[in-house]
Write a protein that holds these residues in place. Structure first.
Motif, PDB file in Angstrom:
ATOM      1  N   ASP A  94      -2.963 -22.210  11.230  1.00 59.57           N
ATOM      2  CA  ASP A  94      -3.852 -22.323  12.384  1.00 59.57           C
ATOM      3  C   ASP A  94      -4.945 -21.261  12.369  1.00 59.57           C
ATOM      4  OD1 ASP A  94      -2.408 -24.456  13.319  1.00 59.57           O
ATOM      5  OD2 ASP A  94      -1.289 -23.310  14.822  1.00 59.57           O
ATOM      6  N   TYR A  95      -4.753 -20.218  11.551  1.00 60.85           N
ATOM      7  CA  TYR A  95      -5.703 -19.103  11.536  1.00 60.85           C
ATOM      8  C   TYR A  95      -6.403 -18.939  10.188  1.00 60.85           C
ATOM      9  CZ  TYR A  95      -3.439 -18.139  15.912  1.00 60.85           C
ATOM     10  OH  TYR A  95      -2.952 -18.268  17.193  1.00 60.85           O
ATOM     11  N   SER A  96      -6.340 -19.955   9.354  1.00 65.36           N
ATOM     12  CA  SER A  96      -6.956 -19.874   8.026  1.00 65.36           C
ATOM     13  C   SER A  96      -8.483 -19.749   8.110  1.00 65.36           C
ATOM     14  CB  SER A  96      -6.568 -21.082   7.177  1.00 65.36           C
ATOM     15  OG  SER A  96      -7.015 -22.289   7.790  1.00 65.36           O
ATOM     16  N   LEU A  97      -9.096 -20.273   9.181  1.00 61.38           N
ATOM     17  CA  LEU A  97     -10.548 -20.187   9.305  1.00 61.38           C
ATOM     18  C   LEU A  97     -11.021 -18.776   9.640  1.00 61.38           C
ATOM     19  CD1 LEU A  97     -11.545 -23.495  11.157  1.00 61.38           C
ATOM     20  CD2 LEU A  97     -11.670 -22.964   8.723  1.00 61.38           C
ATOM     21  N   LEU A  98     -10.080 -17.869   9.900  1.00 66.39           N
ATOM     22  CA  LEU A  98     -10.434 -16.466  10.125  1.00 66.39           C
ATOM     23  C   LEU A  98     -10.466 -15.670   8.829  1.00 66.39           C
ATOM     24  CD1 LEU A  98      -8.290 -15.717  13.321  1.00 66.39           C
ATOM     25  CD2 LEU A  98     -10.744 -16.179  13.213  1.00 66.39           C
ATOM     26  N   ASP A  99     -10.152 -16.322   7.704  1.00 66.24           N
ATOM     27  CA  ASP A  99     -10.126 -15.622   6.401  1.00 66.24           C
ATOM     28  C   ASP A  99     -11.468 -14.987   6.080  1.00 66.24           C
ATOM     29  OD1 ASP A  99      -7.533 -16.371   6.039  1.00 66.24           O
ATOM     30  OD2 ASP A  99      -7.919 -17.847   4.469  1.00 66.24           O
ATOM     31  N   GLU A 100     -11.408 -13.788   5.520  1.00 61.29           N
ATOM     32  CA  GLU A 100     -12.566 -13.130   4.933  1.00 61.29           C
ATOM     33  C   GLU A 100     -12.257 -12.852   3.467  1.00 61.29           C
ATOM     34  OE1 GLU A 100     -13.764  -9.593   6.937  1.00 61.29           O
ATOM     35  OE2 GLU A 100     -13.956 -10.543   8.894  1.00 61.29           O
ATOM     36  N   ARG A 104      -7.294 -13.140  -4.062  1.00 62.44           N
ATOM     37  CA  ARG A 104      -6.518 -11.913  -3.889  1.00 62.44           C
ATOM     38  C   ARG A 104      -7.182 -10.928  -2.943  1.00 62.44           C
ATOM     39  NH1 ARG A 104      -2.445 -11.237  -7.714  1.00 62.44           N
ATOM     40  NH2 ARG A 104      -2.494  -8.976  -7.403  1.00 62.44           N
ATOM     41  N   ASN A 105      -8.485 -11.094  -2.735  1.00 64.51           N
ATOM     42  CA  ASN A 105      -9.201 -10.187  -1.840  1.00 64.51           C
ATOM     43  C   ASN A 105      -9.326 -10.742  -0.422  1.00 64.51           C
ATOM     44  OD1 ASN A 105      -9.747  -8.195  -3.852  1.00 64.51           O
ATOM     45  ND2 ASN A 105     -11.367  -9.509  -4.665  1.00 64.51           N
ATOM     46  N   THR A 106      -8.620 -11.834  -0.144  1.00 66.22           N
ATOM     47  CA  THR A 106      -8.687 -12.431   1.190  1.00 66.22           C
ATOM     48  C   THR A 106      -8.060 -11.507   2.226  1.00 66.22           C
ATOM     49  OG1 THR A 106      -8.601 -14.675   0.287  1.00 66.22           O
ATOM     50  CG2 THR A 106      -8.013 -14.398   2.600  1.00 66.22           C
ATOM     51  N   LYS A 107      -8.747 -11.378   3.350  1.00 66.50           N
ATOM     52  CA  LYS A 107      -8.230 -10.587   4.469  1.00 66.50           C
ATOM     53  C   LYS A 107      -8.234 -11.461   5.717  1.00 66.50           C
ATOM     54  CE  LYS A 107     -11.306  -7.434   3.432  1.00 66.50           C
ATOM     55  NZ  LYS A 107     -11.499  -7.670   2.003  1.00 66.50           N
ATOM     56  N   ASN A 108      -7.162 -11.310   6.507  1.00 66.12           N
ATOM     57  CA  ASN A 108      -7.022 -12.067   7.745  1.00 66.12           C
ATOM     58  C   ASN A 108      -6.199 -11.218   8.706  1.00 66.12           C
ATOM     59  OD1 ASN A 108      -5.844 -13.890   9.772  1.00 66.12           O
ATOM     60  ND2 ASN A 108      -6.744 -15.534   8.558  1.00 66.12           N
ATOM     61  N   ARG A 287      -5.871  -0.003   4.746  1.00 66.17           N
ATOM     62  CA  ARG A 287      -4.791   0.134   3.773  1.00 66.17           C
ATOM     63  C   ARG A 287      -5.228  -0.323   2.386  1.00 66.17           C
ATOM     64  NH1 ARG A 287       0.737  -1.215   7.097  1.00 66.17           N
ATOM     65  NH2 ARG A 287       1.716  -0.341   5.240  1.00 66.17           N
ATOM     66  N   GLN A 288      -6.114  -1.307   2.315  1.00 68.04           N
ATOM     67  CA  GLN A 288      -6.634  -1.716   1.011  1.00 68.04           C
ATOM     68  C   GLN A 288      -7.606  -0.671   0.467  1.00 68.04           C
ATOM     69  OE1 GLN A 288      -8.227  -5.680   1.042  1.00 68.04           O
ATOM     70  NE2 GLN A 288      -6.226  -6.634   1.318  1.00 68.04           N
ATOM     71  N   LEU A 335       9.134   1.427   9.014  1.00 70.74           N
ATOM     72  CA  LEU A 335      10.141   0.924   8.074  1.00 70.74           C
ATOM     73  C   LEU A 335      10.925  -0.208   8.729  1.00 70.74           C
ATOM     74  CD1 LEU A 335      11.536   4.351   6.796  1.00 70.74           C
ATOM     75  CD2 LEU A 335      10.060   2.780   5.521  1.00 70.74           C
ATOM     76  N   PRO A 336      11.457  -1.154   7.937  1.00 68.32           N
ATOM     77  CA  PRO A 336      11.398  -1.231   6.474  1.00 68.32           C
ATOM     78  C   PRO A 336      10.015  -1.636   5.987  1.00 68.32           C
ATOM     79  CG  PRO A 336      12.462  -3.170   7.364  1.00 68.32           C
ATOM     80  CD  PRO A 336      12.244  -2.251   8.527  1.00 68.32           C
ATOM     81  N   LEU A 337       9.740  -1.301   4.725  1.00 68.30           N
ATOM     82  CA  LEU A 337       8.445  -1.606   4.124  1.00 68.30           C
ATOM     83  C   LEU A 337       8.679  -2.121   2.711  1.00 68.30           C
ATOM     84  CD1 LEU A 337       5.349  -1.520   4.391  1.00 68.30           C
ATOM     85  CD2 LEU A 337       5.426   0.804   3.479  1.00 68.30           C
ATOM     86  N   THR A 338       8.096  -3.286   2.417  1.00 69.61           N
ATOM     87  CA  THR A 338       8.262  -3.928   1.112  1.00 69.61           C
ATOM     88  C   THR A 338       7.017  -3.736   0.267  1.00 69.61           C
ATOM     89  OG1 THR A 338       9.724  -5.619   2.039  1.00 69.61           O
ATOM     90  CG2 THR A 338       8.692  -6.108  -0.083  1.00 69.61           C
ATOM     91  N   PHE A 339       7.217  -3.398  -1.012  1.00 66.24           N
ATOM     92  CA  PHE A 339       6.137  -3.362  -1.995  1.00 66.24           C
ATOM     93  C   PHE A 339       6.478  -4.355  -3.099  1.00 66.24           C
ATOM     94  CE2 PHE A 339       5.799   0.873  -0.105  1.00 66.24           C
ATOM     95  CZ  PHE A 339       4.424   0.964   0.100  1.00 66.24           C
ATOM     96  N   GLN A 340       5.472  -5.082  -3.563  1.00 67.85           N
ATOM     97  CA  GLN A 340       5.715  -6.029  -4.645  1.00 67.85           C
ATOM     98  C   GLN A 340       4.453  -6.225  -5.475  1.00 67.85           C
ATOM     99  OE1 GLN A 340       6.941  -9.532  -2.457  1.00 67.85           O
ATOM    100  NE2 GLN A 340       4.875 -10.396  -2.505  1.00 67.85           N
ATOM    101  N   SER A 341       4.653  -6.621  -6.710  1.00 64.73           N
ATOM    102  CA  SER A 341       3.550  -6.939  -7.606  1.00 64.73           C
ATOM    103  C   SER A 341       4.074  -7.932  -8.640  1.00 64.73           C
ATOM    104  CB  SER A 341       3.016  -5.682  -8.285  1.00 64.73           C
ATOM    105  OG  SER A 341       1.799  -5.945  -8.963  1.00 64.73           O
TER     106      SER A 341
END
Length: 436
Positions: A94-100, A104-108, A287-288, A335-341
């Motif tokens: 419902d909020y995809s139109l707010l994408d910037e 991979r560089n998309t921010k919402n 944060r980015q 916390l908790p905080l997840t990191f992934q790559s």
């Protein structure tokens, strides 16, 4: 018997879980009492002191007002006068139109703040969605006192209610802008009630600020803290360690349009949606940016730690695996905080690239969760919605508690990143700083 009647209005969706939060949202008296206890402890330095120090079995002020297993029922009970249920679900699409940005560089900002409200697990063909009580609902309830309360109890209750209705929230993700409730009205024959101005009656930005500042001054007059007060184990409103930042530009709603592969989509977003998205983008962009440009960024070390977890990743990423020696700085945000790559490992049968995700979750050694000291709230001033950022004085786990994942435990980092964020936000937006 005294009765205090309170009316709140929902400014952003309330995600209140009942027996099954993916099927219905349910408001309960216990939810309200829990947050009132939180804000009472935050404002009153005497919350854990005995009411009658000379008596061995005297209850503390918190036990007297809110009750305890040892001392029984507290000073009041709560009776809900408007009992809200809802089956509205949060959908990220419902909020995809707010994408910037792109890929991979998309921010919402909306999805960033509400990411756990729709899971990636499907149930009966649909994604699981947390249900919410919608915006614009009225919540009315009574506090019914068993006997006429003393002056300290009256001030404690009023303070907790005022804080809930001005900087607090209800339900899941209430520290990230969801669950905002605004105090609209309270009625009771208590003279102190008139000393706390309701800021949400304001018709302008400056009027809201004036009312809010007067409310803060009243609370400080009621609850004096000694010089040099130190946080021990809970959130407090205290000195220079508590601050507020209100965005000056209010949002009144906006239609977003996007054309993808020749197809044009349009959608009108409510003022609260635009404002919450704006608030989320501030934190997401920081944060980015902090990850990429700050010389003290923990990003390289986290990447090396993930490579330590999966040696195949080290070769794919071209880095040397190295276990962390100190917890990532971003854990200070909560916390908790997840990191992934991810890295590519061959191809699937259909020819598409096969990606392997390496992840780890950080939490406290003794506490799985540590709530963020940074809160977000949406303020509605005469129909325009303004993001409000709040930085409260709160401990980062216990004094000697370390941060851990499945691969070890690590000393806590400094909380400098929170100061960096606050400075970044103030420099990037025209708003008003309010100190406690």
């Amino acid at each position: 018997m005294d009765t205090l009647t309170i009316t709140l209005k929902t400014i952003t969706p309330l995600f209140l879980g009942g027996a099954n939060p993916n099927e219905t949202a349910e408001l309960r008296a216990s939810s309200i009492k829990g947050v009132l206890r939180f804000w009472y402890r935050a404002i009153d330095p005497d919350y854990n002191k005995k009411v009658n120090p000379a008596e061995k079995n005297s209850p503390t002020w918190e036990e007297k007002i809110f009750g305890s297993a040892e001392h029984g029922q507290g000073e009041f009970s709560i009776r809900l006068k408007s009992y809200n249920h809802s089956t509205f679900g949060f959908k990220k699409e419902d909020y995809s139109l707010l994408d910037e940005g792109f890929k991979r560089n998309t921010k919402n900002g909306m999805i960033y703040l509400g990411f756990p409200l729709e899971s990636g697990r499907k149930e009966r063909g649909n994604y699981q969605q947390r249900k919410f009580i919608k915006v614009g609902e009225t919540i009315e309830f009574d506090l019914i006192f068993r006997k006429v309360p003393d002056e300290k109890t009256k001030k404690s209750i009023l303070a907790a209610l005022w804080l809930l209705g001005h900087i607090g929230g209800l339900g899941s993700r209430s520290r990230r802008g969801f669950g905002t409730v605004a105090l609209q009205l309270w009625t009771c024959q208590w003279p102190d009630l008139d000393l706390l101005h309701i800021a949400h009656e304001a018709k302008s930005f400056n009027d809201w600020l004036e009312r809010f500042k007067k409310g803060i001054k009243t609370l400080k007059d009621w609850f004096q803290r000694s010089v040099g007060f130190q946080v021990i184990d809970h959130t407090v409103l205290e000195g220079n360690n508590t601050k507020f930042y209100l965005f000056k530009n209010g949002q009144r709603g906006e239609t977003k349009t996007k054309t993808v592969r020749g197809r044009t989509e349009s959608k009108y977003f409510q003022p609260w949606e635009i404002a919450l998205n704006e608030a989320g983008l501030v934190m997401q962009k920081f944060r980015q940016r902090w990850k990429l440009s700050n010389p003290n960024s923990d990003y390289p070390k986290i990447k090396e730690h993930l490579a330590y977890i999966d040696n195949n990743a080290a070769g794919k990423w071209g880095i040397t695996p190295n276990k962390l020696s100190i917890a990532p700085q971003r854990t200070a945000f909560g916390l908790p905080l997840t990191f992934q790559s991810s890295y590519q490992e061959g191809f699937k049968k259909d020819g598409r690239a096969n990606y392997i995700t390496v992840s780890t979750i950080f939490e406290g050694e003794k506490h799985e969760r540590n709530a963020s000291p940074i809160h977000i709230r949406i303020i509605n001033i005469n129909g325009a919605c303004h993001p409000l950022y709040i930085w409260l004085n709160a401990p980062f786990l216990d004094d000697k508690e370390r941060v851990k994942d499945k691969h070890g435990s690590y000393p806590k980092p400094s909380t400098t990143i929170l100061k960096d964020f606050w400075k970044y936000m103030i420099n990037g937006n025209k708003g008003e700083i309010i100190t406690w």
